[in-house]
Design a protein around this motif. Structure first.
Motif, short mmCIF file in Angstrom:
data_model
loop_
_atom_site.label_atom_id
_atom_site.label_comp_id
_atom_site.label_asym_id
_atom_site.label_seq_id
_atom_site.Cartn_x
_atom_site.Cartn_y
_atom_site.Cartn_z
N ARG A 60 18.64 -24.00 -4.33
CA ARG A 60 17.66 -23.79 -5.40
C ARG A 60 18.28 -24.11 -6.76
NH1 ARG A 60 16.33 -19.27 -2.16
NH2 ARG A 60 17.58 -17.87 -3.49
N ARG A 70 18.74 -27.95 -7.11
CA ARG A 70 17.52 -28.68 -7.47
C ARG A 70 17.16 -28.47 -8.94
NH1 ARG A 70 14.79 -30.86 -3.23
NH2 ARG A 70 15.40 -30.19 -1.12
N LYS A 71 17.48 -27.31 -9.46
CA LYS A 71 17.22 -27.03 -10.87
C LYS A 71 18.06 -27.96 -11.76
CE LYS A 71 18.14 -23.50 -14.36
NZ LYS A 71 18.69 -22.13 -14.58
N TYR A 72 19.35 -28.03 -11.46
CA TYR A 72 20.23 -28.88 -12.26
C TYR A 72 19.96 -30.37 -12.00
CZ TYR A 72 22.99 -24.93 -13.88
OH TYR A 72 23.39 -23.77 -14.49
N LEU A 73 19.47 -30.66 -10.82
CA LEU A 73 19.14 -32.04 -10.49
C LEU A 73 18.05 -32.58 -11.42
CD1 LEU A 73 19.68 -34.41 -8.55
CD2 LEU A 73 17.91 -33.46 -7.04
N GLU A 74 17.11 -31.73 -11.79
CA GLU A 74 16.03 -32.13 -12.68
C GLU A 74 16.56 -32.53 -14.06
OE1 GLU A 74 13.08 -29.12 -12.88
OE2 GLU A 74 12.52 -29.28 -10.74
N GLN A 75 17.60 -31.83 -14.54
CA GLN A 75 18.14 -32.17 -15.86
C GLN A 75 19.18 -33.28 -15.77
OE1 GLN A 75 19.92 -28.63 -17.49
NE2 GLN A 75 21.87 -28.92 -16.45
N GLY A 76 19.63 -33.59 -14.53
CA GLY A 76 20.50 -34.74 -14.33
C GLY A 76 21.98 -34.49 -14.51
N PRO A 85 24.87 -35.66 -10.68
CA PRO A 85 24.55 -35.04 -9.39
C PRO A 85 25.32 -35.65 -8.21
CG PRO A 85 22.55 -35.34 -10.66
CD PRO A 85 23.65 -36.01 -11.43
#
Length: 389
Positions: free
Chosen positions: A31, A34-40, A98
Motif C-alpha cells: 500500500r 503504490r502511494k509513493y509510486l504515484e508521486q514517482g 520506483p
C-alpha cells in the motif's frame, strides 16, 4: 557479486540470516509502495522504514544499508519539489526512482532477506515489458529478467579485506528460505572474513566460449543465450550472400536489360544497392577494413558503378565497384575499388567472364591496393599486372 564491507557487517549478516523475521508486513508495504509510486519517487528518509516492514532483521544497527547501495547498483538522485514562481531557492532531497527501489528489494532478496520482491516486480513489469520499449536501465533489466533468474542468481560475496577464495568455510548454514550461507575466516588474521550467500536454485554454469563461425565468419560466445540467438539470426542473414539462392528480381532484370542487368549505377533500383551493400560489407569483414565501401542508398557520386556477378540460376555470387579517381595531371582514371565473390564460387571464372567487358568499358583502370595474392595471380595470367598501382 563481490562487495567489500566492514567485518562487523559480515558478522551481523551471518548471525541474523540464521533466524527469521519477527515483523513482516508485505501487504502494508505494498500500500505504501503504490502511494509513493504515484508521486514517482521514494525518499531516502522513507526507504529504510519501508524495508523494515518487509524484514525487521534489517533494523539491526550493525547493518549500514547506505554502504551497500552503490555496490548493488542502487543510486539516489537529487530532487526538488516544484518551486513557486516567486522563489529563487529550492531544497534538495535524496530519492530513488520506483524501478531502483524494486532493484534494491531484488538485491536484498538475493542476500536471503524476505523482501517479497515478486509482488513489486509484478506492479512495475507492465510498464517495462512493452514492445515499444527497446532500451532498459539496469534496474528495468533486473525487473524484466526477475522471473527467469529468481533464486538462481550468482553468489553474493561479502569480504572485509579481500576474498578468501582458497579457504574452506569454517561454518555453514541453510536459511529457512533455502539460501546457503558459508562463513570464512583467515587463520592468521581474524579481521579478514568472508561470507558467501548462494541462491537456492543456483547451478554452476560453464563459461561461454569465444567462437568464430567457419561459415558466416561471425565471432560469438557459445553458451551465452543472447550471443547464440544473435548468431543464429545473423548467420541466417549472411547466408543469403555467402550461399545465395536464385533471386527472382535479378531474373526479371535480365529479361528487361539483358547483360546490362548486372550493372549498378546511382539511379539503379534500391534492391540492387542493398545487394551491393551486402557484398561490400562481406568484403569489409573478410579483409578487416574500417568502413563499408557502398551505401544501401547507392553511391554519393554519380560516376561510381557497381556490378553484381550472377550465376546461371539468377543467384548473386559476388560484386565489385569502380570509382573515378582524380590523377596528378588533373585527369580522371577509373579504379577497381573492391571485389568480393562468395567462397564456394571462387575460382570458377566469374571475374574472367567479365574481364574483357571491364577493360572495354573502363580502359586502363587501376586495381586499387591492397591487392590480394589471388588477384595478383589473376592479373599476371591476364597480362594486366600493370594495372596495379
Amino acid at each position: 557479486m563481490e562487495i567489500e564491507v566492514k567485518t562487523e557487517t559480515i558478522n551481523c549478516l551471518w548471525e541474523i540470516l540464521q533466524g527469521a523475521p519477527d515483523f513482516w508486513r508485505p501487504e502494508q508495504t505494498e500500500r505504501i509502495f503504490r502511494k509513493y509510486l504515484e508521486q514517482g519517487w521514494f525518499f531516502s528518509s522513507d526507504v529504510e522504514d519501508i524495508l523494515f516492514l518487509l524484514d525487521d532483521r534489517l533494523h539491526d544497527h550493525r547493518i549500514h544499508l547506505e554502504d551497500l547501495y552503490k555496490p548493488l547498483g542502487v543510486f539516489f538522485e537529487d530532487i526538488v519539489f516544484r518551486p513557486k514562481k516567486i522563489s529563487n531557492v529550492a531544497s534538495l532531497y535524496k530519492a530513488l526512482r520506483p524501478e531502483y527501489f524494486v532493484l534494491l528489494l531484488i538485491q536484498l532478496e538475493r542476500f536471503g532477506f524476505s523482501m517479497e520482491a515478486e509482488r513489486f516486480v509484478k506492479i512495475l513489469l507492465p510498464a517495462v515489458d512493452i514492445k515499444s520499449k527497446s532500451i532498459f536501465s539496469n534496474a528495468e533489466l533486473e525487473i524484466f529478467w526477475y522471473s527467469k533468474y529468481k533464486n538462481k542468481s550468482a553468489d553474493i560475496i561479502l569480504y572485509s579485506t579481500k576474498p578468501l577464495w582458497y579457504s574452506e568455510p569454517i561454518k555453514k548454514h541453510k536459511t529457512l528460505n533455502g539460501f546457503k550461507t558459508s562463513y570464512y575466516q583467515d587463520d592468521e588474521n581474524e579481521e579478514r572474513q568472508m561470507l558467501r550467500i548462494r541462491a537456492p536454485k543456483y547451478r554452476e554454469r560453464s563459461e561461454p566460449v569465444f567462437t568464430k563461425c567457419q561459415i558466416c565468419g561471425l565471432e560469438w560466445y557459445k553458451g551465452d543465450p543472447e550471443s547464440s540467438l544473435y548468431h543464429r539470426k545473423e548467420h541466417k542473414r549472411r547466408l543469403t550472400w555467402i550461399k545465395p539462392e536464385p533471386l527472382p528480381k535479378m531474373l526479371i532484370a535480365f529479361e528487361k536489360d539483358g547483360d546490362d542487368a548486372e550493372r549498378v549505377t546511382h539511379s539503379s533500383p534500391t534492391w540492387k544497392h542493398h545487394e551491393m551493400y551486402n557484398r561490400a560489407l562481406a568484403f569489409k569483414r573478410e579483409f578487416r577494413y574500417d568502413f563499408t565501401q557502398w551505401s544501401k542508398k547507392g553511391p554519393e557520386d554519380q560516376e561510381s558503378q557497381g556490378y553484381l556477378f550472377t550465376g546461371d540460376k539468377g543467384e548473386i555470387v559476388g560484386a565489385c565497384a569502380f570509382r573515378k579517381r582524380l590523377q596528378n595531371d588533373n585527369t580522371y582514371r577509373w579504379g577497381l575499388q573492391w571485389i568480393w565473390i562468395c567462397p564456394d564460387e571462387r575460382g570458377k571464372g566469374h571475374l574472367s567472364k567479365r574481364w574483357k567487358m571491364f577493360r572495354e568499358r573502363f580502359g586502363d583502370f587501376h586495381v586499387e591496393p591492397p591487392v590480394s595474392d589471388a588477384m595478383k595471380v589473376f592479373l599476371e595470367k591476364k597480362g594486366d599486372s600493370g594495372l596495379m598501382r
